[in-house]
Design an enzyme around this catalytic site. Structure first.
Site, PDB file in Angstrom:
ATOM      1  N   GLY A   8       0.840  -1.207   0.000  1.00 30.65           N
ATOM      2  CA  GLY A   8       0.000   0.000   0.000  1.00 30.65           C
ATOM      3  C   GLY A   8       0.867   1.246   0.000  1.00 30.65           C
ATOM      4  CB  ALA A   9       4.343   1.658  -1.047  1.00 28.34           C
ATOM      5  N   GLY A  12      -1.498   7.669   0.702  1.00 28.03           N
ATOM      6  CA  GLY A  12      -1.807   7.803   2.120  1.00 28.03           C
ATOM      7  C   GLY A  12      -0.659   7.473   3.060  1.00 28.03           C
ATOM      8  CB  ILE A  13      -0.777   5.589   6.265  1.00 28.79           C
ATOM      9  CG1 ILE A  13      -1.834   6.488   6.907  1.00 28.79           C
ATOM     10  CG2 ILE A  13       0.189   5.048   7.302  1.00 28.79           C
ATOM     11  CD1 ILE A  13      -2.912   5.733   7.687  1.00 28.79           C
ATOM     12  N   GLY A  14       0.950   4.686   3.705  1.00 29.37           N
ATOM     13  CA  GLY A  14       2.055   3.882   3.174  1.00 29.37           C
ATOM     14  C   GLY A  14       3.060   4.723   2.412  1.00 29.37           C
ATOM     15  CB  SER A 135      -7.975   0.431  12.436  1.00 26.22           C
ATOM     16  OG  SER A 135      -8.984   1.337  12.842  1.00 26.22           O
ATOM     17  CE1 TYR A 160     -10.244  -0.459   7.367  1.00 24.90           C
ATOM     18  CE2 TYR A 160     -11.130   0.436   9.425  1.00 24.90           C
ATOM     19  CZ  TYR A 160     -10.097   0.321   8.508  1.00 24.90           C
ATOM     20  OH  TYR A 160      -8.898   0.971   8.732  1.00 24.90           O
TER      21      TYR A 160
HETATM   22  N1  LIG Z   1      -6.681   6.757   7.246  1.00 20.92           N
HETATM   23  C1  LIG Z   1      -7.059   6.414   8.464  1.00 20.92           C
HETATM   24  O1  LIG Z   1      -7.661   7.220   9.199  1.00 20.92           O
HETATM   25  C2  LIG Z   1      -6.747   5.030   8.984  1.00 20.92           C
HETATM   26  C3  LIG Z   1      -7.095   4.732  10.325  1.00 20.92           C
HETATM   27  C4  LIG Z   1      -6.793   3.465  10.825  1.00 20.92           C
HETATM   28  C5  LIG Z   1      -6.155   2.541  10.022  1.00 20.92           C
HETATM   29  N2  LIG Z   1      -5.849   2.832   8.725  1.00 20.92           N
HETATM   30  C6  LIG Z   1      -5.195   1.796   7.926  1.00 20.92           C
HETATM   31  O2  LIG Z   1      -4.073   2.364   7.272  1.00 20.92           O
HETATM   32  C7  LIG Z   1      -3.775   1.592   6.102  1.00 20.92           C
HETATM   33  C8  LIG Z   1      -3.519   2.538   4.933  1.00 20.92           C
HETATM   34  O3  LIG Z   1      -4.718   3.238   4.664  1.00 20.92           O
HETATM   35  P1  LIG Z   1      -4.746   4.741   4.129  1.00 20.92           P
HETATM   36  O4  LIG Z   1      -5.618   5.510   5.054  1.00 20.92           O
HETATM   37  O5  LIG Z   1      -3.365   5.232   3.844  1.00 20.92           O
HETATM   38  O6  LIG Z   1      -5.584   4.517   2.786  1.00 20.92           O
HETATM   39  P2  LIG Z   1      -5.287   4.903   1.254  1.00 20.92           P
HETATM   40  O7  LIG Z   1      -4.777   6.301   1.152  1.00 20.92           O
HETATM   41  O8  LIG Z   1      -6.527   4.555   0.537  1.00 20.92           O
HETATM   42  O9  LIG Z   1      -4.092   3.916   0.846  1.00 20.92           O
HETATM   43  C9  LIG Z   1      -4.333   2.531   0.787  1.00 20.92           C
HETATM   44  C10 LIG Z   1      -3.199   1.837   0.080  1.00 20.92           C
HETATM   45  O10 LIG Z   1      -3.564   0.446  -0.056  1.00 20.92           O
HETATM   46  C11 LIG Z   1      -3.541   0.106  -1.448  1.00 20.92           C
HETATM   47  N3  LIG Z   1      -4.560  -0.864  -1.824  1.00 20.92           N
HETATM   48  C12 LIG Z   1      -5.907  -0.759  -1.709  1.00 20.92           C
HETATM   49  N4  LIG Z   1      -6.515  -1.832  -2.246  1.00 20.92           N
HETATM   50  C13 LIG Z   1      -5.518  -2.623  -2.738  1.00 20.92           C
HETATM   51  C14 LIG Z   1      -5.493  -3.858  -3.439  1.00 20.92           C
HETATM   52  N5  LIG Z   1      -6.617  -4.491  -3.800  1.00 20.92           N
HETATM   53  N6  LIG Z   1      -4.289  -4.375  -3.780  1.00 20.92           N
HETATM   54  C15 LIG Z   1      -3.139  -3.760  -3.463  1.00 20.92           C
HETATM   55  N7  LIG Z   1      -3.090  -2.573  -2.824  1.00 20.92           N
HETATM   56  C16 LIG Z   1      -4.267  -2.013  -2.466  1.00 20.92           C
HETATM   57  C17 LIG Z   1      -3.809   1.417  -2.173  1.00 20.92           C
HETATM   58  O11 LIG Z   1      -3.410   1.315  -3.532  1.00 20.92           O
HETATM   59  P3  LIG Z   1      -3.956   2.347  -4.660  1.00 20.92           P
HETATM   60  O12 LIG Z   1      -3.062   3.553  -4.562  1.00 20.92           O
HETATM   61  O13 LIG Z   1      -3.783   1.592  -5.919  1.00 20.92           O
HETATM   62  O14 LIG Z   1      -5.384   2.655  -4.320  1.00 20.92           O
HETATM   63  C18 LIG Z   1      -2.977   2.365  -1.331  1.00 20.92           C
HETATM   64  O15 LIG Z   1      -1.612   2.281  -1.666  1.00 20.92           O
HETATM   65  C19 LIG Z   1      -4.962   0.648   5.885  1.00 20.92           C
HETATM   66  O16 LIG Z   1      -4.611  -0.664   6.300  1.00 20.92           O
HETATM   67  C20 LIG Z   1      -6.052   1.219   6.795  1.00 20.92           C
HETATM   68  O17 LIG Z   1      -6.932   0.230   7.256  1.00 20.92           O
HETATM   69  C21 LIG Z   1      -6.137   4.062   8.198  1.00 20.92           C
END
Ligand SMILES: NC(=O)c1ccc[n+]([C@@H]2O[C@H](COP(=O)([O-])OP(=O)(O)OC[C@H]3O[C@@H](n4cnc5c(N)ncnc54)[C@H](OP(=O)(O)O)[C@@H]3O)[C@@H](O)[C@H]2O)c1
Length: 210
Positions: A8-9, A12-14, A135, A160
């Protein structure tokens, strides 16, 4: 030089995490879109990474995850840090090509398969570290082994939360299993972060400041 593999690089967070970890390190960025991976690699290189590789895998397909694990095992003699970060939400119940409910598949089954397949490499790389982006939503998660795939009563947040609970349960059992191997295993809650993940969620589940 440390090698850090992060899923998930591409957003967002990655992406932010990869950028912060870049200086002086070898980053292996995993994503599903070659174009987004190229853009992420450029940013991570600019942030001072010594080497950046990109690997394509769609976590909604277990075959794609298997291909990824094969590439990692064949391509790298060691991984110092494995960051299982990729994750998403689905507004409506969706099934993957393998027939699994998609949030459970992408958020739990894929990192489970990846980590189990790389476990021997992580042990051989010790001292090493495995991290799950979980989370606090997991506290609301439940496991119904009669209906793990939410065929009944699906909701975006329930599915989720279940997937994130699975992350934490797996992390705990892996940490116990790998105790004394030099591999540390942790999960974290990143806080509520303004990322793309919320654009896939209905308004009433989004943080009020978005
Ligand atoms: N944001 C928050 O408030 C929050 C809170 C608690 C936990 N988290 C956790 O933090 C982690 C990162 O989330 P984020 O908030 O940074 O979300 P994000 O911005 O949507 O980033 C998600 C990443 O995961 C990748 N991804 C999604 N579906 C995928 C798939 N089918 N195959 C491969 N890669 C996939 C995305 O790729 P694409 O760029 O191709 O879409 C993106 O690189 C998640 O595990 C989430 O549950 C987030």
């Amino acid at each position: 030089m440390n090698t850090v593999l992060i899923t998930g690089a591409t957003a967002g967070i990655g992406l932010e995490c990869a950028t912060q970890l870049a200086p002086g390190r070898h980053l292996v960025l995993v994503g599903r879109s070659p174009g987004r991976l190229r853009a992420a690699a450029e940013r991570v290189e600019d942030a001072g990474a010594v080497r950046v590789d990109t690997l394509v895998a769609d976590f909604a397909s277990l075959a794609s995850v298997c291909e990824l694990t094969g590439q990692v095992r064949a391509g790298y003699g060691r991984i110092d840090v494995l960051i299982n970060n990729a994750g998403t939400v689905y507004a409506d119940r969706t099934e993957t090509v393998d027939g699994y409910e998609a949030s459970f598949a992408v958020n739990h089954l894929a990192p489970y398969l990846l980590t189990e397949s790389l476990k021997a490499l992580m042990v051989a790389s010790a001292p090493s570290r495995i991290v799950f982006t979980a989370s606090t939503g997991h506290y609301r998660g439940t496991m119904d082994f009669e209906d793990l795939q939410y065929r009944y009563g699906y909701s975006i947040m329930k599915a989720y939360a279940r997937s994130k609970l699975a992350n934490v349960v797996y992390m705990r059992s892996l940490a116990a299993e790998l105790e004394d191997t030099g591999v540390t295993v942790n999960a974290l809650h990143p806080g509520t972060v303004a990322t793309d993940i919320w654009s896939r969620a209905p308004w009433f589940t989004r943080p009020s400041w978005l």
